[in-house]
Design a protein around this motif. Structure first.
Motif: not given
Length: 310
Positions: A72, A75-76, A78-79
């Motif tokens: 997670k 992913s954060q 990458e966002n």
């Protein structure tokens, strides 16, 4: 008749530059867990620091909770990169799994600052900084205090933090470095309480139920130390009969020392780490040169000086 306004290429460039300079920096922040009391304080001080800058020359923070999930958190990050933030601050879930986070930020050309927990790698890549404290020093400070109080003799138990975290490893290493000087002090039990008050309480309850004999509890953080104090109180142990040491100097930890429920803690400067990380990210985003390894010192908290930390 109105005279038309014409901009030369240079004037237009200067105008656009001044507009860009006036914009607040956008910084994405991924915290390992919003539920951690110490990290809640770090987050609070980061927010305060961001709001302290003048408008147009400041920082806008976007906080995300990784919920102790490595995937997670990646992913954060990458966002944040997809949003084209000016910088990223990460409090890593797992200090051994930060290589992909660093690689993603470096490839995107976005400055990255780790806060509170330093990646395991020895040398940080260019464009990456860390604002942390020397965890070995914390372990040494708490153990030396307890060793002196025990007169160099007795049995202790150790409550470990998350085993995937180098803060756990280094604080415990510091404890054991001091223990090496005191052959009269033995480790009765050593288990992970994963930084949690409830788990710390459950472990100490179990040891007491098993009839384990120990004179001190060395906890890697205040939350587990407070849990130990609760277990001892529930078992009818006299306050102070078992010495309890923590790390962080959280408000709850300070109150426990004031009440005599904890013997000592080691102050980890949440404000210092928070301000340092925001400042580092701000400067890197402006292409300013900074120290890559910023170390915020620990301080011993005892009943004699606890009032100085409130």
């Amino acid at each position: 008749m109105k005279t038309p306004i014409r901009f030369t290429a240079l004037a237009l460039s200067l105008l656009l530059s001044s507009v860009a300079m006036a914009a607040d920096l956008k910084i994405g922040v991924s915290m390992s867990s919003f539920d951690d009391n110490y990290l809640t304080n770090v987050r609070k001080y980061m927010d305060q620091q961001a709001k302290s800058y003048p408008k147009g020359d400041g920082v806008q923070l976007q906080f995300e909770d990784a919920r102790a999930d490595v995937v997670k958190q990646l992913s954060q990050v990458e966002n944040f990169i997809g949003q084209k933030v000016d910088a990223i601050i990460v409090n890593p879930v797992d200090t051994a799994s930060t290589a992909r986070i660093s690689k993603a930020a470096i490839e995107a050309g976005i400055p990255l600052v780790y806060v509170n927990r330093r990646p395991d790698q020895k040398d940080l890549p260019k464009g990456v900084a860390a604002v942390t404290s020397d965890d070995e020093e914390a372990g040494k400070l708490q153990m030396q205090y307890i060793a002196d109080k025990l007169g160099g003799k007795g049995k202790i138990v150790i409550l470990l933090g998350d085993l995937a975290n180098n803060s756990t490893q280094n604080r415990t290493k510091g404890v054991k470095e001091i223990l090496a000087k005191y052959p009269g002090i033995e480790i009765e039990q050593e288990q992970t309480g994963t930084w949690l008050r409830q788990t710390g309480m459950d472990l100490v309850n179990n040891w007491l139920t098993q009839g384990r004999d120990f004179q001190a509890v060395l906890a890697n953080n205040d939350e587990m130390a407070i849990g130990a104090a609760m277990a001892l109180k529930s078992a009818g142990k006299e306050k102070g009969s078992v010495l309890i040491a923590g790390v962080d100097g959280t408000p709850d930890g300070l109150n426990a020392i004031t009440k005599g429920e904890m013997a000592v803690s080691v102050f980890q400067d949440a404000k210092g780490q928070a301000v340092g990380s925001v400042e580092a990210a701000r400067k890197l985003a402006r292409n300013e040169t900074i120290e890559q390894n910023i170390v915020i010192p620990f301080k011993l908290i005892t009943p004699d000086n606890v009032k100085d930390f409130k």
